[in-house]
Design a protein around this motif. Structure first.
Motif, short mmCIF file in Angstrom:
data_model
loop_
_atom_site.label_atom_id
_atom_site.label_comp_id
_atom_site.label_asym_id
_atom_site.label_seq_id
_atom_site.Cartn_x
_atom_site.Cartn_y
_atom_site.Cartn_z
N CYS A 150 0.83 -1.21 0.00
CA CYS A 150 0.00 0.00 0.00
C CYS A 150 0.86 1.25 0.00
O CYS A 150 0.47 2.28 -0.50
CB CYS A 150 -0.97 -0.01 1.18
SG CYS A 150 -0.23 0.44 2.76
N CYS A 194 4.75 -2.30 9.37
CA CYS A 194 4.19 -2.50 8.04
C CYS A 194 3.22 -3.65 8.18
O CYS A 194 3.56 -4.71 8.70
CB CYS A 194 5.27 -2.86 7.02
SG CYS A 194 4.53 -3.28 5.42
N CYS A 223 1.47 -4.81 5.50
CA CYS A 223 1.23 -5.44 4.19
C CYS A 223 2.29 -6.46 3.79
O CYS A 223 1.96 -7.45 3.15
CB CYS A 223 1.18 -4.39 3.09
SG CYS A 223 -0.12 -3.17 3.24
N CYS A 259 3.43 3.00 4.86
CA CYS A 259 4.54 2.90 5.80
C CYS A 259 5.87 3.29 5.16
O CYS A 259 6.87 3.44 5.85
CB CYS A 259 4.65 1.47 6.32
SG CYS A 259 5.18 0.30 5.02
S1 FES Z 1 3.13 -1.42 2.57
FE1 FES Z 1 1.22 -1.18 3.56
S2 FES Z 1 1.79 -0.87 5.59
FE2 FES Z 1 3.65 -1.27 4.64
#
Ligand code: FES
Ligand code: FES
Lengths: 158, 766
Positions: free
Chosen positions: A101, A136, A138, A104
């Motif tokens: 995403c 992070c 994700c 972070c």
């Molecule tokens: S890439 Fe989404 S929180 Fe790290």
């Protein structure tokens, strides 16, 4: 309530702003100076999305008041690339797909740069512990750690 | 470290490669604009007043003092939203009811959880808005509350909805309860199945509620003009869904609201519903000013949509040779304040990896005084699969088969009927098991205090309504517009599929996520549908561009359209006319577009059918500290069928991210409630998600058994990876310690207690 006049340096540029006593540096960066690359994930110092450097030291900007920036030199994600040239960490985050995403990412990049400035040859464990203040949700950190190690190697000329 | 089991066919130029994503540079420079990054001229700040009580009747709300405070521009309460009749609509893989949505956004008769909104203000500064919230007087009649699912099911439990009669029971109960619904699915004859079993194992499991934990809090900005034209900028998984919900709750025409999806800082299902958005629009309308609203982390944890805590009973029967003959489960799921837990998808997933003739699943959807759950990555799946995969592990040990062998023996394959109805097409479970068996991880010896666990995972994936447009620009470059928000590399994948179809370089295609005014309806990014559905639509749009390009050249050349073909990014005369004219590039075709019929645009609007399930096998090694009970994951390998990996790095990223969330769910994460019904750990310090130093590298193996319904064989991959980790960790702990953990999270004190109990009985391995 009268505001405070603060003179500081941000990414090398002399900057002045007015802020309330209780405004955090994060609020000032995002809401007054339009530097929205620094993110807010918690405002309690637990996620690292708001990472900046203050006189070269890694700091959660949500834990620092705007007035405390007076006379200091602040580094944010917006100052990381030099002109059109991305920093090696930025390049490696892209080539390793170390972001999903991306919320972070600025915090990780600022924190990783602070690490490599101090320690150009960190072990995987050192990278993991240094970045333990950055959440992070994700990536599972795998590609982030690889990107940082790879950038370090490249910057050492290895 | 990362590897692919099958290389995609060499016919591909882009598919299966790892280019830098098109939105990448913006995201490493801080330029990308996320939900909270937009500022509009004249913008003011909105804040929500939330209930301090888990359960109370609202006797009255007095906002007069707040309205009088200098700088306050608008105050809204439930009275500003239209009450709604009961009507269910899909939200991701789950259903929501508008009667409940309007109450969840703003409490009406009662507050049903701590953090439930009761009023909101918009003021010229955040501090004035906060001051104004303090001036709102709410008279509450505090009511007894209930949090735990089994407590909530008791006949004397405090009732959240006094008129709730359990659905799905015959005869229907005559008395109201907190049980919203009973569901049942099954196959065969469960009693006969167990009668034929040589070995039967029955266990009960508890899981705690956990949160998606996206790092970006919910955020939006709204503006409404004097003639009622509204704009909303929001971090969401589905802006058409946001538009629909807001229009409904506010009683406005859908066409009046234009929603733009900001870059989204994680969602995992939690950003598929509305919280702030209708409030921001109502405040913007009332104040005449743009209103920005951003949740705090505490608000996110207390008042968005975490997933259920649950109690699951699983009973499975096998023959001596390891053949599974019967499987039964009872699933009790917390829905939170309003009905709609993921108990149905949980039941669908539970036994799906196995070919079992006799299956019975019964689920209960139970309301309690917690925030209404939203989807969380494979909603329900991880809970059910934790329980089932733990029992499968015990069965394997009982019949003397290794856990991969037992799974191979019973694995679902093409033609297997799932308990929830469908017969599987080509699926890759067996291939993931075989890849696990062949992996070095499986054969590496373990050290002292270490154990290895195996677990399978399954998610069904969805398709749905999708629109994509692809314009050929005047210079031959292309603009691709999709409508499913990009959370982790979607634009890259779509660009690659368009580039593959058209044989053009990726730098010639610019891809954007369009707003709700730019495309037809798009269902949300959820159910692992975005790459599948928007990819399918992108391919169709690209094919339309190719057809149109041929048509235009045919017109120029005065040939029938069948006499022109599209090859290697160029149109050229085909068949008997081959060589008659110089091939034309897309740029040359674009240059004659005006003269030959106008702009060339491929537009695809589909209901994407044929989403195919993705199976996984995970291997996990843990080391357990015999003194403290702390389990540390020291090695992890996720092997999963992707159908086809368009951009393998982002497929691996999905596997790794799901594993990390699953490990957090397994070991640390939980909502902790005090006796007062309030959450005691509403921050990232105490709601501890895994950090970099908690985890090892997460190895991945992409198995590719193409989905025949997708032009490139894509299956959704995002959700399956969170299903196996809890059981993989539990099975590894059991392997290391001899102790079977059935209660999540498997935190050090719990593991230590279980170890001590086992030591007292001489049953511990350490
Ligand atoms: S890439 Fe989404 S929180 Fe790290
Ligand atoms: S916003 Fe500063 S640490 Fe999270």
């Amino acid at each position: 309530m009268s505001k405070h006049h603060v003179t500081t340096k941000i990414n090398g540029d002399e900057t002045e702003f007015l802020c309330e006593t209780d405004e955090t540096l994060l609020d000032v960066l995002r809401n007054q100076l339009g530097l929205t690359g620094t993110k807010e994930g918690c405002s309690t110092g637990d996620c690292g999305a708001c990472s900046v450097t203050v006189d070269g030291r890694l700091v959660c900007s949500c834990l620092m008041l705007g007035v405390e920036a007076n006379g200091k030199s602040i580094g944010t994600i917006e100052g990381m690339a030099k002109g059109e040239k991305l920093h090696p960490l930025q390049e490696k985050f892209l080539s390793h797909a170390a972001l999903q995403c991306g919320i972070c990412t600025p915090g990780f990049l600022v924190a990783a740069k602070a690490l490599l400035d101090k320690n150009p040859d960190p072990s995987e464990t050192e990278v993991r512990y240094w970045l333990a203040g950055n959440l992070c949700r994700c990536t599972g950190y795998d590609k982030i750690v690889r990107a940082v190690m790879d950038a370090a190697a490249e910057m050492r000329g290895a | 470290m990362q590897e692919k089991v099958k290389e995609p066919g060499s016919e591909f130029t882009h598919i299966g490669t790892r280019p830098v994503r098109p939105d990448g540079v913006d995201k490493v420079t801080g330029r990308a604009r996320f939900g909270a990054d937009l500022s509009l001229p004249g913008q003011i700040t909105g804040k929500v007043l939330r209930s301090p009580h888990p359960h109370a009747r609202i006797r009255s709300i007095d906002t007069s003092a707040a309205e009088k405070l200098a700088g306050v521009k608008a105050v809204v309460t439930a009275a500003d939203f239209k009450d709604q009749p009961s009507e269910f609509v899909p939200a991701g893989e789950m259903m929501i009811n508008y009667r409940d949505v309007v109450r969840n956004v703003m409490a009406r008769e009662k507050v049903l959880f701590e953090g439930h909104p009761v009023a909101a203000v918009a003021a010229t500064s955040a501090s004035i808005a906060k001051q104004a919230l303090k001036l709102i007087k709410v008279d509450y009649e505090v009511l007894p509350h209930v949090i735990d699912v089994r407590e909530a099911m008791k006949p004397d439990a405090p009732l959240l909805h006094e008129d709730m009669i359990t659905q799905g029971m015959t005869p229907a109960p005559t008395k109201p309860s907190n049980i919203a619904k009973r569901i049942e699915i099954g196959l065969g004859d469960i009693a006969a199945g167990f009668a034929a079993a040589d070995i039967v194992i029955e266990r009960e499991f508890d899981t705690k509620p956990v949160h998606q934990g996206y790092i970006e809090p919910h955020a939006c900005s709204a503006t409404v003009s004097e003639d009622g034209q509204a704009e909303l900028w929001v971090s969401t998984q589905g802006h058409w869904i946001v538009r629909a919900h807001c229009a409904r709750l506010l009683g406005w025409d859908v066409s009046k609201i234009r929603v733009t999806a900001a870059e989204i800082g994680g969602g995992f299902g939690g950003k598929t519903v509305v919280y702030l958005e209708p409030i921001a629009l109502a405040l913007a309308k009332k104040s005449g000013r743009p209103v920005k609203m951003v949740m705090t982390r505490e608000e996110v944890l207390k008042a968005s949509g975490p997933t259920s805590g649950a109690h699951v009973k699983v009973k499975m029967g096998a023959k001596k040779d390891g053949t599974l003959v019967a499987a039964e489960a009872q699933l009790l799921f917390q829905a939170g304040a309003f009905q709609g837990s993921p108990v149905q998808p949980a039941a669908m997933c539970a036994f799906a990896p196995y070919d079992i003739a006799n299956v019975k699943l019964v689920g209960y959807d139970v309301v309690s005084n917690r925030p209404k759950v939203a989807a969380y990555r494979a909603p329900g799946g991880p809970i059910a699969e934790f329980a089932v995969e733990s029992v499968v592990d015990e069965l394997a040990a009982k019949v003397g088969l290794d856990p991969i062998a037992l799974r191979l023996k019973n694995a679902a394959k093409q033609g297997t009927r799932a308990a929830y109805g469908p017969k599987f097409g080509p699926v890759g479970f067996v291939e993931t098991l075989e890849a696990a068996e062949a992996h070095a991880h499986w054969r590496t010896p373990l050290g002292k205090n270490q154990g290895r666990g195996v677990a399978a995972g399954f998610w069904f994936n969805i398709g749905g309504e999708t629109s994509v447009s692809l314009s050929l620009n005047e210079d031959g470059t292309l603009s691709l517009t999709a409508g499913t928000p990009d959370i982790g590399g979607l634009r890259a994948s779509l660009c690659m599929m368009a580039g593959e179809e058209l044989s053009v370089g990726l730098d010639k295609i610019r891809v954007q996520i369009g707003d709700t005014g730019q495309l037809g309806y798009n269902f949300l990014t959820g159910g692992s549908r975005a790459t599948f559905s928007s990819g399918m639509a992108t391919v169709e749009a690209a094919r339309e561009v190719k057809r149109e390009a041929c048509k235009r050249a045919a017109k120029m050349w005065e040939l029938p359209v069948e006499a022109v073909e599209y090859v290697d990014g160029k149109v050229r005369p085909a068949g008997p006319n081959a060589g008659k004219h110089e091939p034309m590039t897309l740029a040359q075709v674009a240059a004659i577009a005006g003269k030959t019929g106008g702009p060339i645009v491929g537009y695809s609007r589909i209901n994407a059918h044929g989403a195919a399930p993705s199976f996984a096998t995970h291997l996990c090694d843990v080391e357990v500290d015999p003194e403290t009970g702390k389990a540390t994951v020291i090695r992890y390998t996720a092997l999963q069928d992707a159908g086809r990996a368009i951009h393998p790095s982002y497929v691996e990223g999905q596997y790794q991210g799901g594993v990390a969330q699953g490990i957090g769910w397994a070991l640390n994460e939980e909502y902790i409630y005090g006796p007062d019904g309030r959450m005691q750990n509403a921050g990232f310090l105490d709601y501890r998600v895994p950090v970099a130093s908690d985890l090892p590298m997460i190895d991945t193996v992409i198995v590719e058994v193409p989905n025949p319904s997708h032009p490139y064989g894509v299956r959704g991959v995002g959700e399956t990876p969170i299903c196996p980790p809890m059981a993989a960790v539990a099975n590894a702990i059991a392997n290391a310690t001899g102790v079977r953990m059935t209660d999540l999270p498997m935190s050090p004190p719990k593991v230590l207690k279980a170890l001590d109990d086992a030591r007292a009985k001489g049953a511990a391995k350490m």
